[in-house]
Design an enzyme around this catalytic site. Structure first.
Site: not given
Ligand code: FPP
Length: 254
Positions: A17, A21-22, A34, A62, A65-66, A185, A193
């Site tokens: 996660d 934010r990064w 990502h 997830s 996430n869609w 996490r 989640s």
């Molecule tokens: C959560 O960060 C991360 C995800 C929903 C996707 C995770 C995907 C990757 C690390 C890249 C793809 C993976 C592979 C295996 C190729 P967030 O976007 O919810 O971050 P935030 O909470 O800071 O907005």
């Protein structure tokens, strides 16, 4: 510092996660987070193996996430396809078996075909295991398992009126995989989640404040050391554990 090799978790599961934010902190589009997250994925797969941890599960997408903006969903699917195209030969070289959990048949054709290829090409490996949770949600998994179990009862393959976790868990996406010992996490959030809710029944949890793109092998090692300091009791008392009483699989999997 390397964690002691005794009492290593056999299976580490990670909720990756903090990519968004990064990126936001740097004034970049979310997809850049990502993209950097994928580089962390590669580094952490290597680091897990270097520590001697045989199973690594990553929550990559997830079932919920869609609902993200369409361009983010499509970028994530593109990154998955790119990752698999580049990484399958590395998995083969390192004898890592790829597993997937989730409703894989609902993924777009591009990443789905790469996944099927990578799973087939690595299926004979046994030492190291990478599990990608894709279009995964625990509740959907449980609903799918209940349907499959009911169908098995109707077909006479399971006995009606008999229930045990050992039997039922064979219908989960995770059939054949050990339960996670350690769940990590990143990004400071402290919730599950909808991730492996049943399988993490006895997992130790470590919540790291570090955003996923910045998560390093040193943070992984620190989480493993934290795990090694914990006392896992499985419903027994601290005195029983000190006296060397081992919890029985039968009690845990009733
Ligand atoms: C959560 O960060 C991360 C995800 C929903 C996707 C995770 C995907 C990757 C690390 C890249 C793809 C993976 C592979 C295996 C190729 P967030 O976007 O919810 O971050 P935030 O909470 O800071 O907005």
């Amino acid at each position: 510092m390397q964690p002691a090799s005794a009492n290593l978790p056999q299976h580490v599961a990670i909720i990756m996660d903090g990519n968004g934010r990064w990126a936001k902190q740097r004034g970049l589009p979310r997809i850049e987070g990502h993209r950097r997250g994928v580089e962390t994925v590669r580094a952490i797969i290597d680091a897990t193996r270097a520590l001697g941890i045989r199973y690594l599960t990553l929550y990559a997408f997830s079932a919920e996430n869609w609902q993200r903006p369409a361009d983010e969903v499509s970028a994530l699917m593109g990154l998955l396809e790119y990752f698999l195209r580049r990484e399958t030969k590395v998995l083969i070289k390192n004898h890592v078996r790829l597993h997937t959990i989730g409703r894989i048949d609902e993924l777009p054709a591009g990443p789905r075909k790469e996944l099927q290829h990578a799973v087939a090409a690595t299926r004979h490996f046994t030492d190291w295991n990478l599990v990608l949770a894709l279009n995964y949600g625990s509740r959907t998994e449980l609903a799918d398992a209940a349907c499959a179990y009911a169908a098995a009862v109707v077909a006479g393959r399971e006995k009606p009126g008999e229930s045990s976790w050992t039997t039922f868990s064979r219908y989960l996406y995770t059939a054949g995989l050990p339960d996670p010992d350690l769940l990590i996490r990143t990004s400071g959030e402290t919730r599950l989640s909808n991730f492996l809710l049943m399988q993490c029944a006895y997992a130790e949890m470590v919540f790291s404040p570090v955003l996923w793109p910045d998560f390093t092998k040193a943070e992984l090692a620190a989480a493993v050391e934290e795990y090694q300091r914990r006392e896992r009791r499985y419903g027994l008392t601290a005195e029983q554990i000190k006296a060397g009483t081992a919890p029985t699989a039968a009690a845990i999997n009733r």
